[in-house]
Enzyme design. Sequence first.
Site, PDB file in Angstrom:
ATOM      1  N   SER A   8      40.920  46.208  31.342  1.00  0.00           N
ATOM      2  CA  SER A   8      42.247  46.332  30.737  1.00  0.00           C
ATOM      3  C   SER A   8      42.236  47.405  29.657  1.00  0.00           C
ATOM      4  O   SER A   8      41.550  47.269  28.642  1.00  0.00           O
ATOM      5  CB  SER A   8      42.678  45.001  30.110  1.00  0.00           C
ATOM      6  N   HIS A  33      43.475  47.667  34.901  1.00  0.00           N
ATOM      7  CA  HIS A  33      44.488  46.673  34.526  1.00  0.00           C
ATOM      8  C   HIS A  33      45.388  47.256  33.440  1.00  0.00           C
ATOM      9  O   HIS A  33      44.905  47.730  32.403  1.00  0.00           O
ATOM     10  CB  HIS A  33      43.787  45.411  34.032  1.00  0.00           C
ATOM     11  N   ASP A  35      48.500  46.396  31.013  1.00  0.00           N
ATOM     12  CA  ASP A  35      49.257  45.307  30.412  1.00  0.00           C
ATOM     13  C   ASP A  35      50.534  45.826  29.773  1.00  0.00           C
ATOM     14  O   ASP A  35      50.496  46.471  28.727  1.00  0.00           O
ATOM     15  CB  ASP A  35      48.407  44.636  29.324  1.00  0.00           C
ATOM     16  N   MET A  37      53.921  45.027  27.854  1.00  0.00           N
ATOM     17  CA  MET A  37      54.482  43.974  26.997  1.00  0.00           C
ATOM     18  C   MET A  37      55.766  44.477  26.331  1.00  0.00           C
ATOM     19  O   MET A  37      55.803  45.619  25.873  1.00  0.00           O
ATOM     20  CB  MET A  37      53.481  43.607  25.905  1.00  0.00           C
ATOM     21  N   HIS A  66      50.282  44.463  35.128  1.00  0.00           N
ATOM     22  CA  HIS A  66      50.603  43.092  34.709  1.00  0.00           C
ATOM     23  C   HIS A  66      51.823  43.159  33.800  1.00  0.00           C
ATOM     24  O   HIS A  66      51.730  43.599  32.656  1.00  0.00           O
ATOM     25  CB  HIS A  66      49.362  42.536  33.985  1.00  0.00           C
ATOM     26  N   MET A  68      54.351  41.729  31.440  1.00  0.00           N
ATOM     27  CA  MET A  68      54.695  40.649  30.519  1.00  0.00           C
ATOM     28  C   MET A  68      56.026  41.023  29.886  1.00  0.00           C
ATOM     29  O   MET A  68      56.117  41.292  28.678  1.00  0.00           O
ATOM     30  CB  MET A  68      53.586  40.488  29.467  1.00  0.00           C
ATOM     31  N   MET A 137      46.268  33.158  33.952  1.00  0.00           N
ATOM     32  CA  MET A 137      46.031  33.577  32.563  1.00  0.00           C
ATOM     33  C   MET A 137      45.071  32.586  31.905  1.00  0.00           C
ATOM     34  O   MET A 137      45.290  31.373  31.956  1.00  0.00           O
ATOM     35  CB  MET A 137      47.344  33.619  31.767  1.00  0.00           C
ATOM     36  N   ASP A 175      42.420  36.512  33.647  1.00  0.00           N
ATOM     37  CA  ASP A 175      42.741  37.495  32.616  1.00  0.00           C
ATOM     38  C   ASP A 175      42.791  36.829  31.246  1.00  0.00           C
ATOM     39  O   ASP A 175      43.628  35.952  31.010  1.00  0.00           O
ATOM     40  CB  ASP A 175      44.106  38.115  32.963  1.00  0.00           C
TER      41      ASP A 175
HETATM   42  C1  DX5 Z   1      46.636  39.560  27.454  1.00  0.00           C
HETATM   43  C2  DX5 Z   1      46.409  40.603  28.505  1.00  0.00           C
HETATM   44  C3  DX5 Z   1      44.988  40.804  28.867  1.00  0.00           C
HETATM   45  C4  DX5 Z   1      44.113  41.358  27.790  1.00  0.00           C
HETATM   46  C5  DX5 Z   1      42.699  40.999  28.100  1.00  0.00           C
HETATM   47  O1  DX5 Z   1      47.993  39.323  27.350  1.00  0.00           O
HETATM   48  O2  DX5 Z   1      47.100  40.257  29.696  1.00  0.00           O
HETATM   49  O3  DX5 Z   1      44.891  41.622  30.039  1.00  0.00           O
HETATM   50  O4  DX5 Z   1      44.218  42.743  27.674  1.00  0.00           O
HETATM   51  O5  DX5 Z   1      41.920  41.395  27.046  1.00  0.00           O
HETATM   52  P1  DX5 Z   1      40.554  40.658  26.650  1.00  0.00           P
HETATM   53  O6  DX5 Z   1      39.644  40.824  27.838  1.00  0.00           O
HETATM   54  O7  DX5 Z   1      40.124  41.382  25.448  1.00  0.00           O
HETATM   55  O8  DX5 Z   1      40.899  39.212  26.417  1.00  0.00           O
HETATM   56 ZN    ZN Z   2      46.703  41.352  31.619  1.00  0.00          ZN
END
Ligand code: DX5
Ligand code: ZN
Length: 216
Positions: A8, A33, A35, A37, A66, A68, A137, A175
């Site tokens: 990620s 990956h 993310d 948000m 991903h 969010m 998750m 994740d």
């Molecule tokens: C959290 C994200 C994850 C995050 C994982 O909301 O979806 O993908 O980046 O990071 P680590 O591996 O540091 O928990």
């Molecule tokens: Zn993620």
Amino acid sequence: MNIKLSPSVLAADFSRLGEAAADVYDAGAEYLHLDVMDGDFVPNISFGAPVIKAIRGCSEAVFDVHLMIRDPIRYIDDFIDAGADIITVHYESCFNPLFVVKYIKQKGVKSGITIKPDTKPDVLAKFTDFVDQILIMTVEPGFGGQSFIPSTLDNIRAARRLIEASGRDIDLEVDGGITLSNLKTVTDAGANVIVAGSAVFKAPDIAEAVWAFKGI
Ligand code: DX5
Ligand code: ZN
């Protein structure tokens, strides 16, 4: 077990995202990956489609997006245009999550559905005919660097049972808080796609971290 690694970039140096994407792909990570948000579905804002498009040319990895974000159907076309190969949406973020995953597939992109730690995995049953990936998750979504929540192991096992019952080739991704220390625990529970943010990008040597996850 033969796992796929999805580092990620949330944990990478944002001033050199393209190089970070290239580094993990060159070391052997099959996925990247991403993310996304929105500061609404989760209490944090990361980046969106233009940033993904900017780094698409830096890596040939599978771009594992991903989302969010609340009501993600509004932006699916933008993420496809940016170069997403897999788009995973939250069960909790959509008015009609089944419609959204079908829409993603119909556009020729792989689709995924994900649940937060407290959502019952039974809700995933109606998705197994349609999705390519289920994401469990293992932390509350919103931030990297959190600790793995042990109770989510039951969700991983339940999702693996649903996948087996479906007879379809669906990837099971995990994740949040995944490290070399709990890797075996989550793969034993049934996960085969591993997201790792901090454990890869905050490691002293990124390539060595990728190799360690891959068992190379
Ligand atoms: C959290 C994200 C994850 C995050 C994982 O909301 O979806 O993908 O980046 O990071 P680590 O591996 O540091 O928990
Ligand atoms: Zn993620």
